[in-house]
Design a protein around this motif. Structure first.
Motif, short mmCIF file in Angstrom:
data_model
loop_
_atom_site.label_atom_id
_atom_site.label_comp_id
_atom_site.label_asym_id
_atom_site.label_seq_id
_atom_site.Cartn_x
_atom_site.Cartn_y
_atom_site.Cartn_z
N MET A 69 -95.13 -44.26 -40.95
CA MET A 69 -96.04 -44.49 -39.84
C MET A 69 -95.21 -44.87 -38.60
O MET A 69 -94.17 -45.49 -38.71
N THR A 70 -95.69 -44.50 -37.44
CA THR A 70 -95.01 -44.85 -36.20
C THR A 70 -95.92 -45.71 -35.33
O THR A 70 -97.15 -45.67 -35.44
N TYR A 71 -95.27 -46.51 -34.47
CA TYR A 71 -95.99 -47.47 -33.64
C TYR A 71 -95.46 -47.42 -32.20
O TYR A 71 -94.26 -47.26 -31.98
N SER A 72 -96.36 -47.63 -31.27
CA SER A 72 -95.95 -47.83 -29.88
C SER A 72 -95.33 -49.22 -29.78
O SER A 72 -95.46 -50.04 -30.70
N ILE A 73 -94.70 -49.53 -28.68
CA ILE A 73 -94.07 -50.84 -28.53
C ILE A 73 -95.10 -51.97 -28.61
O ILE A 73 -94.84 -53.01 -29.21
N GLY A 74 -96.28 -51.76 -28.04
CA GLY A 74 -97.32 -52.78 -28.10
C GLY A 74 -97.82 -53.01 -29.52
O GLY A 74 -97.99 -54.15 -29.96
N GLU A 75 -98.08 -51.92 -30.23
CA GLU A 75 -98.52 -52.02 -31.63
C GLU A 75 -97.44 -52.69 -32.47
O GLU A 75 -97.73 -53.54 -33.31
N PHE A 76 -96.21 -52.27 -32.24
CA PHE A 76 -95.10 -52.80 -33.03
C PHE A 76 -94.88 -54.29 -32.76
O PHE A 76 -94.64 -55.06 -33.68
N ALA A 77 -94.99 -54.69 -31.50
CA ALA A 77 -94.84 -56.11 -31.14
C ALA A 77 -95.84 -56.95 -31.92
O ALA A 77 -95.49 -58.00 -32.47
N LYS A 78 -97.09 -56.49 -31.99
CA LYS A 78 -98.12 -57.22 -32.75
C LYS A 78 -97.80 -57.22 -34.23
O LYS A 78 -97.94 -58.24 -34.91
#
Length: 120
Positions: A1-10
């Motif tokens: 799965m991949t995440y944007s920086i905002g999603e990943f930060a959370k």
């Protein structure tokens, strides 16, 4: 799965600024999508968890940078990574010994005052 920086930060419990700092310090290198936006993976989340634990264990950013560099080089650096970890473990054990000494001192003082209380 991949995440944007905002999603990943959370996901990893860090601020976006911290993630950018880690990238600037070469602790993490996220992939980039076609729009040149950072894309993070589950493997990146695992690596962030390792970084967080190393920090909690008192390892310096400089040593974490070295560890990250060695990790990226592959299995031929296992001996060097082990040396870094053993060195940090030694520092933590010395700190624990120091704390144990402080605790023993306090316990002694507490017992002294409890003995004095019982004499009243």
């Amino acid at each position: 799965m991949t995440y944007s920086i905002g999603e990943f930060a959370k996901l990893v419990g860090l601020s976006i600024d911290t993630l950018r700092y880690y990238e600037k310090e070469d602790l993490i290198t996220p992939a980039r999508n076609a729009g040149d936006r950072r894309v993070y993976s589950d493997a990146d989340a695992h690596w962030i968890a390792v970084i967080k634990r190393l920090k909690l264990a008192g390892m310096s950013i400089r040593d974490i940078q070295l560890y990250a560099h060695l990790r990226a080089e592959g299995d031929e650096t296992i001996d060097q990574r082990l040396t870094l970890l053993l060195s940090q473990q030694k520092r933590l054990l010395a700190k624990r010994d120091e704390l144990d000494g402080h605790i023993a001192f306090l316990e002694n003082k507490i017992q002294t005052y409890r003995n004095l209380q019982h004499r009243k």
